[in-house]
Write a protein that holds these residues in place. Structure first.
Motif, mmCIF file in Angstrom:
data_model
loop_
_atom_site.group_PDB
_atom_site.id
_atom_site.type_symbol
_atom_site.label_atom_id
_atom_site.label_comp_id
_atom_site.label_asym_id
_atom_site.label_seq_id
_atom_site.Cartn_x
_atom_site.Cartn_y
_atom_site.Cartn_z
ATOM 1 N N PRO A 1 0.781 -1.298 0.071
ATOM 2 C CA PRO A 1 0.137 0.121 -0.037
ATOM 3 C C PRO A 1 0.830 1.419 -0.020
ATOM 4 C CG PRO A 1 -0.762 -1.476 1.402
ATOM 5 C CD PRO A 1 0.449 -2.085 1.010
ATOM 6 N N VAL A 2 1.856 1.188 0.631
ATOM 7 C CA VAL A 2 2.758 2.356 0.819
ATOM 8 C C VAL A 2 3.443 2.684 -0.628
ATOM 9 C CG1 VAL A 2 4.377 3.568 2.373
ATOM 10 C CG2 VAL A 2 3.232 1.856 3.227
ATOM 11 N N LEU A 3 3.943 1.559 -1.289
ATOM 12 C CA LEU A 3 4.649 1.669 -2.627
ATOM 13 C C LEU A 3 3.553 2.190 -3.431
ATOM 14 C CD1 LEU A 3 6.517 -1.673 -2.531
ATOM 15 C CD2 LEU A 3 7.486 0.689 -2.446
ATOM 16 N N GLY A 4 2.305 1.772 -3.475
ATOM 17 C CA GLY A 4 1.240 2.337 -4.222
ATOM 18 C C GLY A 4 1.010 3.637 -4.277
ATOM 19 N N ASN A 5 0.971 4.473 -3.033
ATOM 20 C CA ASN A 5 0.816 5.808 -2.600
ATOM 21 C C ASN A 5 2.086 6.310 -3.228
ATOM 22 O OD1 ASN A 5 -1.333 6.505 -1.570
ATOM 23 N ND2 ASN A 5 -0.645 5.916 0.768
ATOM 24 N N GLN A 6 3.213 5.955 -3.184
ATOM 25 C CA GLN A 6 4.325 6.612 -3.689
ATOM 26 C C GLN A 6 4.334 6.526 -5.253
ATOM 27 O OE1 GLN A 6 6.355 8.738 -2.448
ATOM 28 N NE2 GLN A 6 7.654 8.901 -4.308
ATOM 29 N N MET A 7 3.590 5.543 -5.887
ATOM 30 C CA MET A 7 3.657 5.413 -7.404
ATOM 31 C C MET A 7 2.685 6.498 -7.790
ATOM 32 S SD MET A 7 5.053 3.644 -9.473
ATOM 33 C CE MET A 7 4.605 4.509 -10.997
ATOM 34 N N CYS B 1 -9.181 14.055 -15.620
ATOM 35 C CA CYS B 1 -9.891 12.912 -15.624
ATOM 36 C C CYS B 1 -8.751 11.924 -16.168
ATOM 37 C CB CYS B 1 -10.936 12.923 -16.599
ATOM 38 S SG CYS B 1 -12.447 14.008 -15.931
ATOM 39 N N LEU B 2 -7.961 12.064 -17.032
ATOM 40 C CA LEU B 2 -7.043 11.255 -17.115
ATOM 41 C C LEU B 2 -6.265 10.698 -16.233
ATOM 42 C CD1 LEU B 2 -6.324 12.553 -21.058
ATOM 43 C CD2 LEU B 2 -7.444 10.122 -20.321
ATOM 44 N N TYR B 3 -5.930 11.883 -15.247
ATOM 45 C CA TYR B 3 -4.966 11.702 -14.384
ATOM 46 C C TYR B 3 -5.834 10.671 -13.351
ATOM 47 C CZ TYR B 3 -0.924 14.483 -15.239
ATOM 48 O OH TYR B 3 0.335 15.200 -15.806
ATOM 49 N N TRP B 4 -6.893 11.063 -13.256
ATOM 50 C CA TRP B 4 -7.702 10.287 -11.987
ATOM 51 C C TRP B 4 -7.815 8.923 -12.460
ATOM 52 C CZ3 TRP B 4 -12.143 7.487 -12.585
ATOM 53 C CH2 TRP B 4 -13.100 7.126 -11.273
ATOM 54 N N ILE B 5 -8.057 8.698 -13.904
ATOM 55 C CA ILE B 5 -8.188 7.327 -14.216
ATOM 56 C C ILE B 5 -6.739 6.440 -14.011
ATOM 57 C CG2 ILE B 5 -7.937 5.702 -16.396
ATOM 58 C CD1 ILE B 5 -9.995 7.822 -17.813
ATOM 59 N N LEU B 6 -5.600 7.078 -14.420
ATOM 60 C CA LEU B 6 -4.374 6.396 -14.033
ATOM 61 C C LEU B 6 -4.152 6.119 -12.465
ATOM 62 C CD1 LEU B 6 -1.290 8.236 -15.786
ATOM 63 C CD2 LEU B 6 -1.918 5.714 -15.858
ATOM 64 N N CYS B 7 -4.386 7.076 -11.733
ATOM 65 C CA CYS B 7 -4.195 7.038 -10.178
ATOM 66 C C CYS B 7 -5.105 5.864 -9.773
ATOM 67 C CB CYS B 7 -4.418 8.456 -9.507
ATOM 68 S SG CYS B 7 -3.207 9.664 -9.993
ATOM 69 N N ASN B 8 -6.303 5.754 -10.095
ATOM 70 C CA ASN B 8 -7.100 4.862 -9.599
ATOM 71 C C ASN B 8 -6.927 3.601 -10.186
ATOM 72 O OD1 ASN B 8 -9.549 5.803 -8.009
ATOM 73 N ND2 ASN B 8 -9.286 7.579 -9.189
ATOM 74 N N SER B 9 -6.445 3.106 -11.321
ATOM 75 C CA SER B 9 -5.841 2.114 -11.708
ATOM 76 C C SER B 9 -4.706 1.569 -10.818
ATOM 77 C CB SER B 9 -5.242 2.160 -13.314
ATOM 78 O OG SER B 9 -6.038 2.766 -14.031
ATOM 79 N N VAL B 10 -3.685 2.481 -10.161
ATOM 80 C CA VAL B 10 -2.700 2.196 -9.272
ATOM 81 C C VAL B 10 -3.450 1.571 -8.138
ATOM 82 C CG1 VAL B 10 -0.677 2.725 -7.964
ATOM 83 C CG2 VAL B 10 -1.024 3.448 -10.437
ATOM 84 N N GLU B 11 -4.321 2.594 -7.495
ATOM 85 C CA GLU B 11 -5.302 2.142 -6.350
ATOM 86 C C GLU B 11 -5.780 0.789 -6.467
ATOM 87 O OE1 GLU B 11 -5.126 4.761 -4.293
ATOM 88 O OE2 GLU B 11 -6.052 3.238 -2.746
#
Lengths: 220, 261
Positions: A147-153, A194-204
């Motif tokens: 989870p912490v690595l994901g946050n940093q990602m 929105c595109l950033y949102w999609i990216l960050c949520n994929s990581v999430e």
């Protein structure tokens, strides 16, 4: 307003190109930085104080520089001492160095919480060196620190927007380009957001999957 | 046995082991011999150095002095080209450790691997034995400890007794010369102790070579060929279970056994 969105979207090849550049920059940063961070975590956990202190100093120094400043240094300062890099190389090097330090620190934290009996158990069964890390320690670190690595990602994705200042045509750069052509800044930046949102949520989403794996094993 | 007055090479021989932590002398001139097929139980009050002895035997702790021999081979040292004894490096030590099977008090299973994975990872990746062979054997070992239905469970989903039985199967999968048990039932709920002891009794009856640190006197009496009583870092008394339990010679051993009557 709807028609402004429609106008902005006529420039979809620019958005797509920016999006693609952001994705591959961040993805390669993730892969390279994680590998380097694993190597760097070893001296950070060394039993020898000098090695530990030296690696700590390096990691802490990198972490205390703002990302933007580091990007400027790679792009403007290195040529001054005779190393000239393309803007792409400067961008990748900045991303990798900066995040290797963060990832290494995250892995070190997880490692220091790993019960010493885990490593001892590995040694008792003949594991040593790289094999000990690959089969016994590493997997537990990644599950625990997921989870912490994901946050940093997610931080990496957002930091990458700064790279527009060194002329990298990533998503924010392209969005800025679109709005300067069409004069519809609000709609353009909403689309980029929105595109950033999609990216960050994929990581999430990937982090959530990893958390489920961790839950089954309950690795601390 | 405290002395090496028997013929044939013993599987494990410990000679005059000394270990101190700071000023505290935890092991004081300890010698033990375990012959092939023998089960030696090491008993004694807490803090008498029993666990440290086992940890020194596979060099998780490095003894201050004394020698350990595994089938006649010096443990932790090897001859260099000038035939002088030098300390083994990490890799050599790791290799020789695989010949000593260790079962820990806290099980120490690896939480990221299933029961099956815990058993197979070391034979495959350390001993480099063929995967199919190791996997077939792991199935048999799980059956042996009565856990074939827990094959794919992660340790967190197993009870303490089940975890310890997996840990025993994990040690057996390495085909060790000798099995060391470090208080294998001390961190178990009382109702789970029996299932682990039953597995260990089975191994003793099969003729495995074992050194067991334990507080389970009934087990020691039934399974041991030899009992060693330690107190204050020294071997105070040693003998067959009949001698030791029915007729302890030293007053220290008598006092100790009183508590289990």
């Amino acid at each position: 307003m709807i028609e402004h969105f429609a106008r902005a979207l006529t420039q979809w090849p620019l958005f797509l190109n920016g999006f693609f550049n952001t994705v591959w920059l961040c993805a390669s940063t993730a892969i390279v930085s994680l590998i380097l961070a694993m190597l760097l975590a070893v001296p950070l956990m060394s039993r020898l104080l000098t090695i530990r202190a030296a690696s700590r100093f390096v990691v802490d120094s990198i972490r205390s520089v703002p990302f933007l400043l580091l990007a400027y240094m790679a792009y403007y300062c290195l040529p001054a001492i005779g190393i000239s890099l393309s803007s792409w190389a400067a961008a990748l090097i900045t991303l990798v160095i900066y995040n290797t330090a963060y990832f290494a620190e995250i892995l070190r934290g997880a490692w220091s919480h790993l019960p010493p009996q885990q490593e001892e158990g590995g040694r008792a069964f003949g594991f040593t060196g790289i094999r000990l890390f690959v089969h016994i320690i590493g997997p537990q670190l990644f599950i625990a620190a997921g989870p912490v690595l994901g946050n940093q990602m997610i931080q990496v994705i957002k930091d990458s927007a700064f790279l527009m200042v060194i002329t990298i045509p990533e998503l924010t750069f392209r969005a800025n380009q679109v709005q300067s052509i069409l004069f519809v800044p609000f709609e353009t930046f909403i689309i980029a957001g929105c595109l950033y949102w999609i990216l960050c949520n994929s990581v999430e989403w990937m982090v959530h999957r990893l958390e489920r794996v961790a839950e089954m094993r309950r690795v601390r | 046995m405290p002395d090496d007055n028997n013929t044939g090479t013993p599987v494990l021989q410990v000679r005059s082991l000394v270990k101190s932590f700071g000023k505290l002398r935890v092991l004081d001139d300890v010698s033990i011999t375990v012959d092939a097929g023998e089960t030696v139980c090491i008993v004694g009050p807490s803090g008498s150095g029993k666990s440290t002895l086992l940890r020194c035997i596979n060099l998780l702790e490095w003894p201050d002095s004394g020698e350990i021999y595994l089938r006649g081979e010096r443990f932790g040292f090897r001859e260099n080209d000038r035939s002088r004894e030098v300390r083994m490096n990490d890799r050599e030590m790791a290799h020789i450790r695989t010949r000593v099977g260790m079962v820990f008090q806290q099980f120490n299973l690896w939480p990221h691997l299933t029961a099956f994975g815990n058993i197979t990872v070391s034979p495959i990746h350390v001993l480099k034995r063929p995967r199919e062979e190791v996997e077939a054997e792991a199935e048999a070992l799980l059956a042996k400890v009565g856990l074939q239905d827990k094959r794919d469970e992660y340790p967190i989903r197993l009870s303490g007794g089940q975890q310890q039985r997996v840990a025993i199967a994990r040690a057996l999968a390495m085909h060790p010369d000798v099995l060391l048990f470090d208080e294998p039932t001390s961190s178990l709920d009382p109702e789970l102790v029996g299932e682990v002891l039953a597995v260990m009794k089975g191994l003793a009856d099969e003729g495995r070579t074992m050194a067991v640190v334990t507080h389970e006197m009934v087990f020691a009496r039934e399974a041991a060929d030899y009992v060693v009583f330690m107190d204050g870092g020294r071997i105070v008394e040693a003998g067959t279970p009949e001698e030791f339990f029915s007729n302890p010679k030293t007053s220290r051993a008598q006092q100790f056994l009183e508590r289990y009557r």
